[in-house]
Design an enzyme around this catalytic site. Sequence first.
Site, PDB file in Angstrom:
ATOM      1  N   ASP A  61      31.955  40.418  41.463  1.00 18.62           N
ATOM      2  CA  ASP A  61      32.926  41.287  40.773  1.00 18.62           C
ATOM      3  C   ASP A  61      32.927  41.041  39.264  1.00 18.62           C
ATOM      4  OD1 ASP A  61      33.908  38.704  41.341  1.00 18.62           O
ATOM      5  OD2 ASP A  61      35.946  39.346  40.882  1.00 18.62           O
ATOM      6  N   GLU A  62      33.364  42.052  38.549  1.00 17.86           N
ATOM      7  CA  GLU A  62      33.702  41.954  37.118  1.00 17.86           C
ATOM      8  C   GLU A  62      32.650  41.236  36.288  1.00 17.86           C
ATOM      9  OE1 GLU A  62      38.548  41.882  37.309  1.00 17.86           O
ATOM     10  OE2 GLU A  62      37.540  40.036  37.908  1.00 17.86           O
TER      11      GLU A  62
HETATM   12  C1  ACM Z   1      38.837  40.914  41.935  1.00 19.20           C
HETATM   13  O1  ACM Z   1      40.064  41.068  42.043  1.00 19.20           O
HETATM   14  N1  ACM Z   1      38.301  40.645  40.757  1.00 19.20           N
HETATM   15  C2  ACM Z   1      37.961  41.016  43.074  1.00 19.20           C
END
Ligand code: ACM
Length: 469
Positions: free
Chosen positions: A343-344
């Site tokens: 993620d991110e």
């Molecule tokens: C997330 O909340 N960055 C998966």
Amino acid sequence: MKILQTRRIPLNSVIIACLIALTLSCRQQSRRPVITMPATELSAAPLIPKPQVVTGDGRAFGMDRHSAVFTEESEPEYGDVGEFLAEKLADHTGLQLPVNPANTDTLYSGIYLLKDPELHGEEYRLDIRPDSILLWAGTAEGSFRGIQTLRQLTPDTANDTLAAYPIWVIPGGSISDSPQFSYRGGMLDVARHFFTVEDVKKYLEVMAYYKMNALHLHLSDDQGWRIEINSWPRLTAVGGKTEVGGGPGGFFTQEQYSDLVAFAASRFITIVPEIDMPGHTNAASVSYPILNGNGKTPKPYTGTRVGFSTLDTRKDTVYQFIDDVVREIAALSPGPYFHIGGDESHVTQPDDYKFFIERIVPIVRKYGKIPIGWDEVATADLDGNVVAQFWSDEENAKKAVTKGMKVLMSPAKKAYLDMKYDSVSRFGLDWAAHIPVDSAYIWSPETYSSEIPPEHILGLEAPLWSETI
Ligand code: ACM
């Protein structure tokens, strides 16, 4: 008039009559209590999650000091489930129910944990009768899920009657239950703030009560690395020493992690380890700067920003590092899944990101695990044997479905336990939503998004991020 002629009964006769009635009632109670007080009607009992079929019959079982737990003789695992039930009921009520007592002269009101080979997996059936409780399951796991229903049906207080000892009234009827989703998880972020083995065990206990069966541990992030890796010792010697707000951090030794895995298994919960990559890796790069791909000298980070770190996706050393980490953690984790984060990764170029995810998926498989990643991983070229954890972007979920991937439902607007209840909540964040309890409860994974058809849903998971916790 006649009514005025009614004979007055002397007070001492009333007292004697009451004493006789009380004695009779106590005698009857000491033989076998007959429960006449209305219990909560079974079909109205506040069970979470709601069982598939609940039928109340208006009667009740009285659990008291004459009750005992009996378990399927030929199945030692059912015996363990029975011991667990007795221990939890003792904590809750103070009753010390014997498990498979040897003295057969005593007349017990029995709670029977029985095997029914017609029932499968986590399925169970509960028959609550005035004289006994019968819990049927095809496996010890099913029996374990069923005893949670029994625990939830046990009131907080005993019945207030003339009985010489307390009676806990369990509403009568029957329950047939099996889970709608095979994966029912919680996630705990032990990276932003570290939580000890004892803390995690408490979390597991609560999860077990709600029949959850997977604990996803977020073991690494920018602020800390939380699991000992023998081949890369600085990850914990350096990266384990920080956390949000400047606290001391901490990490699990491999022995402690294995203890958690075993404790979870005794509650029929699988641990899903996550190493978040290629972003959320500042603590790894502080420990071993060779891993760093964001072009800046890595420094320990104890704030709460996201999206500034990345591994160097074009360096072979990085993949050797990942191979070692996955190998060591997979060897300690009997469950089927390994979570790769994903993620991110805002400072990883999109091509580098895809290249990276496509390169680490085979590493996870090499060690016998099914990869799970946050929904962004669906932007990479993957086959259907990777799970996408939907948290934010429906476009990513749509891509995952198109690729035949299963989706784990964790929509931040509903499932994130760290979202504040409302504007006056002290702890938590609010970037996704305020989530009061009713909003968290009233949603259905299978209708949440038109992009995610029910047949693609592996299950659901409630993440607890710990920036403020
Ligand atoms: C997330 O909340 N960055 C998966």
